[in-house]
Design a protein around this motif. Structure first.
Motif, mmCIF file in Angstrom:
data_model
loop_
_atom_site.group_PDB
_atom_site.id
_atom_site.type_symbol
_atom_site.label_atom_id
_atom_site.label_comp_id
_atom_site.label_asym_id
_atom_site.label_seq_id
_atom_site.Cartn_x
_atom_site.Cartn_y
_atom_site.Cartn_z
ATOM 1 N N ARG A 71 3.748 -1.617 1.941
ATOM 2 C CA ARG A 71 4.050 -0.504 1.042
ATOM 3 C C ARG A 71 4.231 -1.000 -0.392
ATOM 4 N NH1 ARG A 71 7.434 0.730 5.415
ATOM 5 N NH2 ARG A 71 9.265 -0.025 4.270
ATOM 6 N N LEU A 72 4.821 -2.186 -0.549
ATOM 7 C CA LEU A 72 5.093 -2.725 -1.876
ATOM 8 C C LEU A 72 3.808 -3.174 -2.574
ATOM 9 C CD1 LEU A 72 7.284 -3.676 -3.923
ATOM 10 C CD2 LEU A 72 7.231 -5.891 -2.752
ATOM 11 N N LEU A 73 2.922 -3.864 -1.843
ATOM 12 C CA LEU A 73 1.713 -4.436 -2.431
ATOM 13 C C LEU A 73 0.520 -3.502 -2.349
ATOM 14 C CD1 LEU A 73 2.048 -8.050 -0.956
ATOM 15 C CD2 LEU A 73 2.616 -7.297 -3.271
ATOM 16 N N GLY A 74 0.614 -2.471 -1.530
ATOM 17 C CA GLY A 74 -0.507 -1.557 -1.389
ATOM 18 C C GLY A 74 -1.715 -2.212 -0.749
ATOM 19 N N GLY A 75 -1.493 -3.030 0.253
ATOM 20 C CA GLY A 75 -2.581 -3.732 0.920
ATOM 21 C C GLY A 75 -2.228 -4.058 2.349
ATOM 22 N N GLN A 76 -3.195 -4.604 3.075
ATOM 23 C CA GLN A 76 -2.989 -4.996 4.463
ATOM 24 C C GLN A 76 -2.557 -6.450 4.523
ATOM 25 O OE1 GLN A 76 -6.445 -4.669 6.908
ATOM 26 N NE2 GLN A 76 -5.414 -5.368 8.769
ATOM 27 N N VAL A 77 -1.383 -6.696 5.065
ATOM 28 C CA VAL A 77 -0.833 -8.046 5.149
ATOM 29 C C VAL A 77 -1.414 -8.748 6.370
ATOM 30 C CG1 VAL A 77 1.268 -9.396 5.478
ATOM 31 C CG2 VAL A 77 1.276 -7.422 3.940
ATOM 32 N N HIS A 78 -1.996 -9.916 6.151
ATOM 33 C CA HIS A 78 -2.540 -10.719 7.241
ATOM 34 C C HIS A 78 -1.553 -11.777 7.706
ATOM 35 C CE1 HIS A 78 -6.417 -8.857 6.464
ATOM 36 N NE2 HIS A 78 -6.344 -9.245 5.209
ATOM 37 N N SER A 79 -0.742 -12.268 6.796
ATOM 38 C CA SER A 79 0.230 -13.312 7.145
ATOM 39 C C SER A 79 1.413 -13.207 6.200
ATOM 40 C CB SER A 79 -0.408 -14.699 7.045
ATOM 41 O OG SER A 79 0.555 -15.721 7.222
#
Length: 205
Positions: free
Chosen positions: A150-158
């Motif tokens: 939610r903070l970065l606006g992206g899909q976290v992989h690790s």
């Protein structure tokens, strides 16, 4: 075969690598000087070793020791290390010589081409890596990943927790993610697109 042709090819290769590939992309002047100095220095010393009775293996060992000292003297990112060793390899190929001029030129061209493609800003443009300090202590990995998305606006992989500070209520985490707005699940189970939506006003009668 005249060694001067390989010397010239090395100078052309390092100029292309430094001024046509590295400098337009990263704009770091001090490393331009370092790459040129390393390449020319290695070229000169390896050319001298090739004409002497000193074994080439001893020269390569000395270059390895010097490169370790150089890399420990300042902080370099991984792509800068790649450029550094490319400059080193170009100097070695040009100085030690090969059985064929075209083989040496081909190897130099391959090194420059691989670095140019691998470091291209158009390659893997969505992947990012950041060290993020979250203003709360989140020991749960699932909740931390959801908060980072939610903070970065992206899909976290690790997401690797580097420090969990329960006193100051912060979490330092190494995040590898792809830019974009994924659909995640919030702590209460409600779907979230990574952006905040204003609540609709309640209509009273």
């Amino acid at each position: 075969m005249s060694p001067y042709a390989l010397y010239l090819a090395d100078l052309v290769a390092i100029v292309v690598l430094t001024f046509a590939v590295y400098l337009p992309r990263h704009r770091r002047r001090d490393l331009v000087v370092a790459f040129l100095a390393v390449n020319v220095g290695v070229l000169a010393v390896s050319a001298a070793l090739a004409q002497s009775t000193i074994a080439a293996g001893l020269g390569l060992g000395l270059f390895g020791v010097l490169s370790i000292i150089r890399l420990r003297s300042t902080e370099l990112s991984q792509h800068e290390v790649a450029y550094y060793f490319a400059a080193l390899a170009l100097g070695l190929i040009g100085g030690l010589g090969t059985t064929s001029l075209w083989l040496g030129v081909g190897l130099m061209a391959a090194i420059v081409a691989v670095i140019a493609v691998a470091d291209s800003p158009r390659l893997l443009t969505r992947l990012r890596q950041q060290i993020v300090v979250v203003d709360r202590a989140i020991p749960d990995e699932t909740a931390l990943v959801a908060h980072l998305e939610r903070l970065l606006g992206g899909q976290v992989h690790s997401a690797t927790i580097l420090r969990l500070d329960l006193v100051n209520d912060t979490t330092t985490v190494d995040v590898r993610y792809s830019v974009g707005i994924p659909t995640t699940t919030t702590a209460d189970g409600a779907p979230s697109s990574g952006t905040a939506h204003a609540a609709m006003p309640e209509v009273t009668r």
